[in-house]
Design a protein around this motif. Structure first.
Motif, mmCIF file in Angstrom:
data_model
loop_
_atom_site.group_PDB
_atom_site.id
_atom_site.type_symbol
_atom_site.label_atom_id
_atom_site.label_comp_id
_atom_site.label_asym_id
_atom_site.label_seq_id
_atom_site.Cartn_x
_atom_site.Cartn_y
_atom_site.Cartn_z
ATOM 1 N N LEU A 50 0.845 -1.199 0.000
ATOM 2 C CA LEU A 50 0.000 0.000 0.000
ATOM 3 C C LEU A 50 0.880 1.249 0.000
ATOM 4 C CD1 LEU A 50 -2.807 1.239 0.117
ATOM 5 C CD2 LEU A 50 -2.728 1.038 2.610
ATOM 6 N N ARG A 51 2.011 1.180 0.695
ATOM 7 C CA ARG A 51 2.947 2.308 0.718
ATOM 8 C C ARG A 51 3.473 2.602 -0.690
ATOM 9 N NH1 ARG A 51 5.627 0.780 4.788
ATOM 10 N NH2 ARG A 51 7.292 -0.386 3.768
ATOM 11 N N GLN A 52 3.696 1.563 -1.486
ATOM 12 C CA GLN A 52 4.168 1.776 -2.852
ATOM 13 C C GLN A 52 3.112 2.489 -3.697
ATOM 14 O OE1 GLN A 52 7.303 1.140 -3.642
ATOM 15 N NE2 GLN A 52 7.620 0.341 -1.568
ATOM 16 N N VAL A 53 1.849 2.138 -3.471
ATOM 17 C CA VAL A 53 0.763 2.830 -4.187
ATOM 18 C C VAL A 53 0.734 4.299 -3.780
ATOM 19 C CG1 VAL A 53 -1.719 2.906 -4.634
ATOM 20 C CG2 VAL A 53 -0.583 0.700 -4.320
ATOM 21 N N ALA A 54 0.850 4.549 -2.481
ATOM 22 C CA ALA A 54 0.852 5.935 -1.998
ATOM 23 C C ALA A 54 2.016 6.723 -2.577
ATOM 24 C CB ALA A 54 0.916 5.944 -0.467
ATOM 25 N N ASP A 55 3.189 6.106 -2.650
ATOM 26 C CA ASP A 55 4.357 6.800 -3.217
ATOM 27 C C ASP A 55 4.146 7.110 -4.699
ATOM 28 O OD1 ASP A 55 5.617 6.695 -0.786
ATOM 29 O OD2 ASP A 55 6.925 5.004 -1.281
ATOM 30 N N GLN A 56 3.507 6.184 -5.408
ATOM 31 C CA GLN A 56 3.236 6.424 -6.826
ATOM 32 C C GLN A 56 2.267 7.591 -6.995
ATOM 33 O OE1 GLN A 56 4.544 4.906 -9.690
ATOM 34 N NE2 GLN A 56 3.445 6.595 -10.659
ATOM 35 N N LEU A 57 1.235 7.629 -6.169
ATOM 36 C CA LEU A 57 0.279 8.738 -6.241
ATOM 37 C C LEU A 57 0.959 10.059 -5.918
ATOM 38 C CD1 LEU A 57 -2.897 7.208 -4.517
ATOM 39 C CD2 LEU A 57 -2.387 7.368 -6.958
ATOM 40 N N THR A 58 1.837 10.051 -4.912
ATOM 41 C CA THR A 58 2.556 11.268 -4.547
ATOM 42 C C THR A 58 3.395 11.769 -5.709
ATOM 43 O OG1 THR A 58 2.628 10.601 -2.211
ATOM 44 C CG2 THR A 58 4.226 12.257 -2.928
ATOM 45 N N GLU A 59 4.063 10.861 -6.394
ATOM 46 C CA GLU A 59 4.871 11.257 -7.554
ATOM 47 C C GLU A 59 4.012 11.843 -8.665
ATOM 48 O OE1 GLU A 59 7.449 8.242 -9.012
ATOM 49 O OE2 GLU A 59 8.671 8.170 -7.192
ATOM 50 N N MET A 60 2.742 11.469 -8.687
ATOM 51 C CA MET A 60 1.818 11.994 -9.696
ATOM 52 C C MET A 60 1.165 13.290 -9.234
ATOM 53 S SD MET A 60 0.183 8.268 -10.762
ATOM 54 C CE MET A 60 -0.743 8.756 -12.225
ATOM 55 N N GLY A 61 1.629 13.820 -8.086
ATOM 56 C CA GLY A 61 1.147 15.110 -7.607
ATOM 57 C C GLY A 61 -0.140 15.047 -6.815
ATOM 58 N N ILE A 62 -0.463 13.880 -6.269
ATOM 59 C CA ILE A 62 -1.713 13.710 -5.535
ATOM 60 C C ILE A 62 -1.439 13.695 -4.037
ATOM 61 C CG2 ILE A 62 -3.597 12.078 -5.076
ATOM 62 C CD1 ILE A 62 -3.250 11.241 -8.078
#
Length: 338
Positions: free
Chosen positions: A14-26
């Motif tokens: 789940l942390r990896q999903v959150a990091d991906q979203l953060t990189e997308m500016g979310i």
């Protein structure tokens, strides 16, 4: 959040999903907070997130980003060191085949929503990834992430030369073709009867340069111990349910299930009663769950579904479904058509 979950996902993923979203500016804080999670929770080691929460978060992530290939992007982030002791064992394996066998045994330590198996067909070993819990509309996200993550493991142990011949998915084409091409670097097939990777037999038994037999043996023993703890923590009803979901067709009888679990039928019956359920109730729950997901997928006729779930008569299935949901299966399917 530290209690064992029946169907769950390691919070590391789940942390990896959150990091991906953060990189997308979310901003992921509101996304997590809607399910009573926080950024601090993502840093907790060795915890799991229940399937219902995982499902909702992943579907919301897809909706927020509008990215159909989000699962692939998350899978690409997952490297061998993200998979705990299973990843460490893979890192020290002697061959690709040994890694495949490792995943078959120990993938429940990282994600218990899927199972891994392999089948030799002609000159290829097919590493197959099968959903244990019907994933429905989340299938492309989760299975895409798992397949890419497995390919990353194979790439690492073979020093970038795993030579995947083909990737297969059971669902319709769902990903951006250019991204798929860059990630897999091999043909990708959709609407197949299995999901996973085809590997040339000639490479699966070649010795790996990164092999360390002593380190592998140590890691394997730790994985085995962790798996035994996982099994012992699970209730008998959870083990029966998981066994049924692993079969999905030709459900084992009470007698066969008891033998698999090393009990007598009478002991299994008593243990289930002690947990407030029965073999028939679990079978009905599993059939109910599978029926709803299969009806949503639109891939089976009502007659085919009835047969798949072990009903000799379609009318019996219709009556059971109406008892579960209050509506006929055809009415339920119409309400879920896209």
């Amino acid at each position: 959040m530290n209690q064992p979950m029946e169907w769950a996902l390691s919070i590391n993923y789940l942390r990896q999903v959150a990091d991906q979203l953060t990189e997308m500016g979310i901003d992921v804080a509101p996304w997590l907070a809607s399910h009573e999670l926080s950024l601090a929770d993502l840093e907790q080691a060795d915890t799991s997130v229940p399937w219902e929460v995982v499902r909702a978060l992943f579907l919301e992530a897809e909706a927020i980003t509008g990215e159909s290939a989000l699962g692939l992007m998350v899978g690409e982030r997952l490297r061998i060191n993200n998979h705990g002791m299973v990843g460490y064992a893979a890192m020290n394996s002697g061959s690709v085949r040994q890694v495949v066998e490792l995943l078959e045994r120990f993938i429940p330590l990282r994600i218990n929503l899927v199972m891994v198996s392999h089948q030799v067909e002609g000159n290829y070993l097919n590493l197959q990834i099968r959903e244990l819990l019907p994933l429905g509309e989340l299938g492309p996200f989760l299975l895409g992430a798992v397949v890419v993550a497995v390919k990353n493991v194979l790439d690492f142990i073979t020093l970038g030369n795993c030579q995947v011949a083909e990737a297969s998915f059971t669902f319709d084409e769902a990903f951006d073709r250019e991204l798929v091409r860059s990630l897999f670097r091999c043909p990708v097939r959709y609407n197949q009867n299995w999901t996973g990777l085809s590997l040339p037999l000639e490479v699966v038994d070649q010795p790996l340069r990164t092999a360390d037999p002593a380190a592998f043996e140590h890691a394997e023993k730790l994985c085995e111990r962790e798996l035994q703890n996982l099994v012992s923590d699970a209730s008998v009803s959870a083990r029966v349910r998981r066994l049924m979901l692993a079969k999905q067709v030709n459900f084992p009888s009470l007698t066969v299930t008891a033998r698999i679990l090393h009990m007598t039928p009478r002991t299994l019956h008593r243990r289930l009663l002690d947990e407030g359920t029965s073999f028939q109730e679990i079978l009905d729950e599993v059939r109910h769950s599978l029926a709803m997901e299969y009806l949503k997928s639109q891939h089976m006729t009502i007659q085919e579904l009835a047969y798949t779930l072990g009903y000799g008569d379609t009318a019996n299935f219709r009556r059971a479904f109406k008892r579960w949901t209050g509506v006929a299966p055809s009415f339920f399917r119409e309400g879920n058509e896209i």
